[in-house]
Design a protein around this motif. Structure first.
Motif, PDB file in Angstrom:
ATOM      1  N   VAL A  94      -1.179 -10.596  -1.031  1.00  0.00           N
ATOM      2  CA  VAL A  94      -0.625  -9.642  -0.062  1.00  0.00           C
ATOM      3  C   VAL A  94      -0.282 -10.407   1.216  1.00  0.00           C
ATOM      4  O   VAL A  94      -1.085 -11.210   1.687  1.00  0.00           O
ATOM      5  CB  VAL A  94      -1.662  -8.527   0.255  1.00  0.00           C
ATOM      6  CG1 VAL A  94      -1.055  -7.463   1.168  1.00  0.00           C
ATOM      7  CG2 VAL A  94      -2.195  -7.895  -1.031  1.00  0.00           C
ATOM      8  N   TYR A  95       0.937 -10.176   1.735  1.00  0.00           N
ATOM      9  CA  TYR A  95       1.329 -10.889   2.960  1.00  0.00           C
ATOM     10  C   TYR A  95       2.053  -9.943   3.914  1.00  0.00           C
ATOM     11  O   TYR A  95       2.679  -8.976   3.498  1.00  0.00           O
ATOM     12  CB  TYR A  95       2.193 -12.121   2.641  1.00  0.00           C
ATOM     13  CG  TYR A  95       3.414 -11.823   1.795  1.00  0.00           C
ATOM     14  CD1 TYR A  95       3.305 -11.699   0.413  1.00  0.00           C
ATOM     15  CD2 TYR A  95       4.674 -11.639   2.382  1.00  0.00           C
ATOM     16  CE1 TYR A  95       4.418 -11.407  -0.379  1.00  0.00           C
ATOM     17  CE2 TYR A  95       5.786 -11.359   1.596  1.00  0.00           C
ATOM     18  CZ  TYR A  95       5.647 -11.232   0.224  1.00  0.00           C
ATOM     19  OH  TYR A  95       6.736 -10.937  -0.555  1.00  0.00           O
ATOM     20  N   GLU A  96       1.929 -10.277   5.187  1.00  0.00           N
ATOM     21  CA  GLU A  96       2.561  -9.444   6.228  1.00  0.00           C
ATOM     22  C   GLU A  96       4.072  -9.675   6.168  1.00  0.00           C
ATOM     23  O   GLU A  96       4.528 -10.823   6.096  1.00  0.00           O
ATOM     24  CB  GLU A  96       2.021  -9.845   7.594  1.00  0.00           C
ATOM     25  CG  GLU A  96       2.440  -8.909   8.707  1.00  0.00           C
ATOM     26  CD  GLU A  96       1.789  -9.283  10.042  1.00  0.00           C
ATOM     27  OE1 GLU A  96       1.436  -8.383  10.790  1.00  0.00           O
ATOM     28  OE2 GLU A  96       1.652 -10.499  10.321  1.00  0.00           O
ATOM     29  N   LYS A  97       4.845  -8.579   6.224  1.00  0.00           N
ATOM     30  CA  LYS A  97       6.302  -8.703   6.089  1.00  0.00           C
ATOM     31  C   LYS A  97       6.909  -9.534   7.212  1.00  0.00           C
ATOM     32  O   LYS A  97       7.708 -10.428   6.975  1.00  0.00           O
ATOM     33  CB  LYS A  97       6.934  -7.307   6.107  1.00  0.00           C
ATOM     34  CG  LYS A  97       7.107  -6.721   4.727  1.00  0.00           C
ATOM     35  CD  LYS A  97       7.922  -5.449   4.811  1.00  0.00           C
ATOM     36  CE  LYS A  97       7.911  -4.731   3.482  1.00  0.00           C
ATOM     37  NZ  LYS A  97       8.296  -3.336   3.610  1.00  0.00           N
ATOM     38  N   SER A 142       5.532 -11.673   9.699  1.00  0.00           N
ATOM     39  CA  SER A 142       5.108 -13.070   9.927  1.00  0.00           C
ATOM     40  C   SER A 142       5.020 -13.861   8.629  1.00  0.00           C
ATOM     41  O   SER A 142       4.977 -15.081   8.651  1.00  0.00           O
ATOM     42  CB  SER A 142       3.735 -13.084  10.599  1.00  0.00           C
ATOM     43  OG  SER A 142       2.767 -12.574   9.695  1.00  0.00           O
ATOM     44  N   ARG A 143       4.951 -13.190   7.522  1.00  0.00           N
ATOM     45  CA  ARG A 143       4.766 -13.749   6.173  1.00  0.00           C
ATOM     46  C   ARG A 143       3.391 -14.396   5.992  1.00  0.00           C
ATOM     47  O   ARG A 143       3.129 -15.075   5.007  1.00  0.00           O
ATOM     48  CB  ARG A 143       5.915 -14.701   5.788  1.00  0.00           C
ATOM     49  CG  ARG A 143       7.261 -13.965   5.770  1.00  0.00           C
ATOM     50  CD  ARG A 143       8.410 -14.802   5.300  1.00  0.00           C
ATOM     51  NE  ARG A 143       8.389 -15.200   3.920  1.00  0.00           N
ATOM     52  CZ  ARG A 143       8.686 -14.416   2.870  1.00  0.00           C
ATOM     53  NH1 ARG A 143       9.008 -13.155   3.079  1.00  0.00           N
ATOM     54  NH2 ARG A 143       8.653 -14.877   1.643  1.00  0.00           N
ATOM     55  N   ARG A 144       2.466 -14.197   6.979  1.00  0.00           N
ATOM     56  CA  ARG A 144       1.116 -14.757   6.801  1.00  0.00           C
ATOM     57  C   ARG A 144       0.406 -14.008   5.675  1.00  0.00           C
ATOM     58  O   ARG A 144       0.603 -12.794   5.500  1.00  0.00           O
ATOM     59  CB  ARG A 144       0.317 -14.686   8.113  1.00  0.00           C
ATOM     60  CG  ARG A 144      -0.137 -13.294   8.470  1.00  0.00           C
ATOM     61  CD  ARG A 144      -0.897 -13.222   9.782  1.00  0.00           C
ATOM     62  NE  ARG A 144      -1.102 -11.809  10.122  1.00  0.00           N
ATOM     63  CZ  ARG A 144      -2.256 -11.167   9.964  1.00  0.00           C
ATOM     64  NH1 ARG A 144      -3.315 -11.773   9.529  1.00  0.00           N
ATOM     65  NH2 ARG A 144      -2.345  -9.879  10.283  1.00  0.00           N
ATOM     66  N   ILE A 145      -0.383 -14.748   4.908  1.00  0.00           N
ATOM     67  CA  ILE A 145      -1.155 -14.129   3.826  1.00  0.00           C
ATOM     68  C   ILE A 145      -2.273 -13.309   4.452  1.00  0.00           C
ATOM     69  O   ILE A 145      -2.993 -13.790   5.340  1.00  0.00           O
ATOM     70  CB  ILE A 145      -1.719 -15.221   2.892  1.00  0.00           C
ATOM     71  CG1 ILE A 145      -0.561 -15.956   2.211  1.00  0.00           C
ATOM     72  CG2 ILE A 145      -2.667 -14.634   1.844  1.00  0.00           C
ATOM     73  CD1 ILE A 145      -0.952 -17.217   1.487  1.00  0.00           C
ATOM     74  N   VAL A 146      -2.419 -12.049   4.005  1.00  0.00           N
ATOM     75  CA  VAL A 146      -3.490 -11.209   4.564  1.00  0.00           C
ATOM     76  C   VAL A 146      -4.493 -10.756   3.496  1.00  0.00           C
ATOM     77  O   VAL A 146      -5.511 -10.158   3.823  1.00  0.00           O
ATOM     78  CB  VAL A 146      -2.936  -9.959   5.313  1.00  0.00           C
ATOM     79  CG1 VAL A 146      -2.131 -10.379   6.525  1.00  0.00           C
ATOM     80  CG2 VAL A 146      -2.125  -9.061   4.385  1.00  0.00           C
ATOM     81  N   GLY A 147      -4.204 -11.066   2.221  1.00  0.00           N
ATOM     82  CA  GLY A 147      -5.171 -10.655   1.206  1.00  0.00           C
ATOM     83  C   GLY A 147      -4.842 -11.226  -0.151  1.00  0.00           C
ATOM     84  O   GLY A 147      -3.702 -11.648  -0.402  1.00  0.00           O
ATOM     85  N   ALA A 148      -5.834 -11.245  -1.032  1.00  0.00           N
ATOM     86  CA  ALA A 148      -5.607 -11.658  -2.423  1.00  0.00           C
ATOM     87  C   ALA A 148      -6.632 -10.977  -3.308  1.00  0.00           C
ATOM     88  O   ALA A 148      -7.754 -10.683  -2.873  1.00  0.00           O
ATOM     89  CB  ALA A 148      -5.711 -13.173  -2.560  1.00  0.00           C
ATOM     90  N   TYR A 170       3.763  -7.559  -1.379  1.00  0.00           N
ATOM     91  CA  TYR A 170       2.813  -8.245  -2.244  1.00  0.00           C
ATOM     92  C   TYR A 170       3.557  -8.874  -3.404  1.00  0.00           C
ATOM     93  O   TYR A 170       4.692  -8.497  -3.717  1.00  0.00           O
ATOM     94  CB  TYR A 170       1.743  -7.272  -2.759  1.00  0.00           C
ATOM     95  CG  TYR A 170       2.297  -6.147  -3.579  1.00  0.00           C
ATOM     96  CD1 TYR A 170       2.683  -4.962  -2.971  1.00  0.00           C
ATOM     97  CD2 TYR A 170       2.462  -6.274  -4.963  1.00  0.00           C
ATOM     98  CE1 TYR A 170       3.214  -3.923  -3.720  1.00  0.00           C
ATOM     99  CE2 TYR A 170       2.985  -5.232  -5.712  1.00  0.00           C
ATOM    100  CZ  TYR A 170       3.369  -4.060  -5.082  1.00  0.00           C
ATOM    101  OH  TYR A 170       3.897  -3.041  -5.820  1.00  0.00           O
ATOM    102  N   THR A 171       2.917  -9.854  -4.023  1.00  0.00           N
ATOM    103  CA  THR A 171       3.501 -10.476  -5.205  1.00  0.00           C
ATOM    104  C   THR A 171       2.427 -10.549  -6.281  1.00  0.00           C
ATOM    105  O   THR A 171       1.299 -10.950  -6.007  1.00  0.00           O
ATOM    106  CB  THR A 171       4.106 -11.856  -4.851  1.00  0.00           C
ATOM    107  OG1 THR A 171       4.500 -12.482  -6.062  1.00  0.00           O
ATOM    108  CG2 THR A 171       3.164 -12.767  -4.087  1.00  0.00           C
TER     109      THR A 171
END
Ligand SMILES: Cc1cc2nc3c(=O)[nH]c(=O)nc-3n(C[C@H](O)[C@H](O)[C@H](O)COP(=O)(O)OP(=O)(O)OC[C@H]3O[C@@H](n4cnc5c(N)ncnc54)[C@H](O)[C@@H]3O)c2cc1C
Ligand SMILES: NC(=O)C1=CN([C@@H]2O[C@H](COP(=O)(O)OP(=O)(O)OC[C@H]3O[C@@H](n4cnc5c(N)ncnc54)[C@H](O)[C@@H]3O)[C@@H](O)[C@H]2O)C=CC1
Length: 442
Positions: A377-380, A382-388, A354-355
């Motif tokens: 929040v992003y998946e390690k 695939s780097r796709r965003i999974v939450g904010a 997360y950042t």
């Protein structure tokens, strides 16, 4: 073609309107056991807390509107059973008169029911739930009693936190309990919920987190709440520990999810070709989890109703999945989230990073200004965003829609780094916190 819809609240209404507005000649029958339809439960806390004048405007349609559109509608009529083989729905009105309706297609829109804490004393007076309009009225009525001075709220999820604020606004002593160590733990990470907890405390709400109710005590009416950590004198209790699917009518015939919700495909069709399920009684596909799940929200109810309406009407329409986007505003502190928090991702065994970033909403020279916290929040792998998640006393709510779309469309955190975000001092900063958070991603 004849469609029977059981349940005429948000999901059933959306399905009925889609059919009636787009497919002339379709026969639509609506059956609901309640006295009213279209009640916006989201307004209960606003009305009980006297932030709006009354409940009258919390309904957006009525029986007459459906009759005028050519539908048959039976209110205060409870469906008692369904013969799925012969396609007949059996129901009974409040006078006990029995009726039946045959169908070509059936849409189940029977919604959800509150989870009832199964502890001693659960039949005492002064214990409440907050699902129906009538339950809102009972809570409002009880809060008007002079002798109701202390209100315990069990469950610090969305309903619990909102009604705790309302009770405080009505001048009550409010004790808020949750099994989890913070409020709103299913929606936000602790870095965010701690701010909400502080906000609740600063506004006079007594927090009891990590504490489980074990008994309600009293003679006829509740006078004490017992937990695993203490005994509290209370005059009223509001239970808000979540919803479960109301799938009693079809659970023996249709395939169901682990919480009993009807399993549906992306047309809202159940395991029976003639039967669709929409809203809180059905499952939903989460684009963040990339799996079927259960999320009880009015927004999902409406969208799933539209999808079922078109598919039943004859136009193929695929549901596109959801992110579970949600928001809350308590004593002026606003929080919005979509997709998965770090905690929720961990629970789902999705490996995420997360950042975070925190900054003023507008440049420092603007006086009316406040800090905003953001976490992406992003998946390690695939780097796709999974939450904010976002929080502020500023109105940051509209930001979350972009993250919802990002999750839906599998956008990576890297794509966000140089995204064109406009700047105008009245609204935001040139080094936008969304850009800054994305640039800091590992
Ligand atoms: C206090 C509160 C606040 C909320 N705030 C928000 C919010 O801010 N944002 C948000 O997105 N969501 C919110 N929600 C959640 C939202 O209200 C639900 O997700 C939504 O109501 C689901 O709609 P539905 O039509 O699927 O089900 P329901 O609203 O549960 O309706 C189901 C209908 O089916 C009928 N029914 C059930 N069984 C039978 C039967 N056997 N025979 C006949 N009729 C039957 C019921 O009478 C009811 O009218 C809130 C909920 C509550 C309680
Ligand atoms: N602003 C919004 O979008 C709103 C949405 N809703 C929706 O309505 C549905 C129902 O809302 P809620 O009942 O608030 O459910 P919820 O799932 O939001 O919260 C339930 C809370 O109860 C706690 N809990 C569970 N079991 C417990 C126990 N035995 N003892 C103590 N605490 C316990 C959980 O930890 C959780 O914090 C949810 O799907 C919610 O998202 C409701 C109100 C507002």
């Amino acid at each position: 073609m004849k469609t029977v819809i059981i349940g005429s609240n948000h999901a059933g209404i959306a399905a009925a309107n889609t059919l009636l507005d787009n497919y002339p000649g379709t026969e639509v029958v609506l059956i609901d056991r309640n006295t009213n339809l279209s009640y916006l439960g989201c307004g209960t806390a606003l009305w009980v807390g006297r932030q709006i004048d009354g409940y009258e405007d919390l309904f957006y349609t009525n029986e007459e509107t459906f009759r005028k559109k050519g539908a048959k509608i039976f209110m205060e009529s409870s469906v008692t059973s369904i013969d799925f083989n012969n396609k007949i729905v059996y129901f009974e009105n409040k006078a006990g008169e029995k009726s039946e309706e045959s169908y070509d297609k059936l849409i189940l829109a029977t919604g959800s029911k509150p989870i009832i804490p199964n502890i001693p004393g659960k039949d005492l007076e002064g214990l409440h739930f907050l699902k129906l309009f009538q339950e809102g009225q009972e809570v409002d009525h009880d809060m008007s009693r002079e002798d109701v001075k202390t209100v315990a709220v069990i469950g610090a999820g969305y309903i619990g936190v909102e009604i705790a604020e309302a009770a405080k606004r009505r001048g009550k002593n409010v004790l808020l309990f949750d099994a989890m160590p913070t409020s709103l733990a299913s929606y936000y990470d602790p870095e965010f919920t701690h701010n909400m907890d502080k906000n609740l405390e600063e506004n006079g709400i007594e927090l009891h987190f990590g504490e489980l109710a074990t008994e309600y005590k009293g003679d006829k009416r509740v006078t004490q709440l017992v937990t695993d950590k203490g005994t509290y004198d209370v005059d009223m209790v509001i239970n808000a520990i979540g919803f479960t699917a109301n799938s009693d009518l079809g659970k023996d015939h249709l395939e169901t999810f682990r919480n009993g919700a009807y399993l549906v495909d992306n047309h809202q069709k159940t395991s029976d070709d003639s039967v669709y399920a929409v809203g809180d009684c059905a499952t939903i596909y989460s684009n963040a989890l990339e799996a079927t799940t259960y999320i009880a929200l009015a927004t999902n109810a409406v969208r799933s109703g539209i999808v079922a309406g078109h598919n039943v009407g004859g136009t193929e329409l695929d549901a596109i999945g959801v992110q579970g986007s949600n928001g809350i505003s308590i004593f002026g502190y606003n929080m919005v989230s979509t997709g998965l928090s770090v905690a929720a991702a961990k629970k789902a065994e999705i490996d995420v990073d997360y950042t975070d970033f925190e900054d003023l909403q507008k440049p420092g020279f603007i006086k009316e200004n406040a800090p905003v916290k953001i976490r992406i929040v992003y998946e390690k792998s695939s780097r796709r965003i999974v939450g904010a998640q976002l929080a502020s006393t500023e109105d940051i709510s509209a930001n979350i829609h972009m993250f919802s779309l990002a999750i839906q469309e599998h956008v990576t955190i890297d794509k966000l780094k140089l995204l064109d975000i406009f700047f105008l001092p009245h609204f935001n900063q040139p080094y936008n916190y969304i850009t800054m958070a994305a640039l800091r991603a590992k």
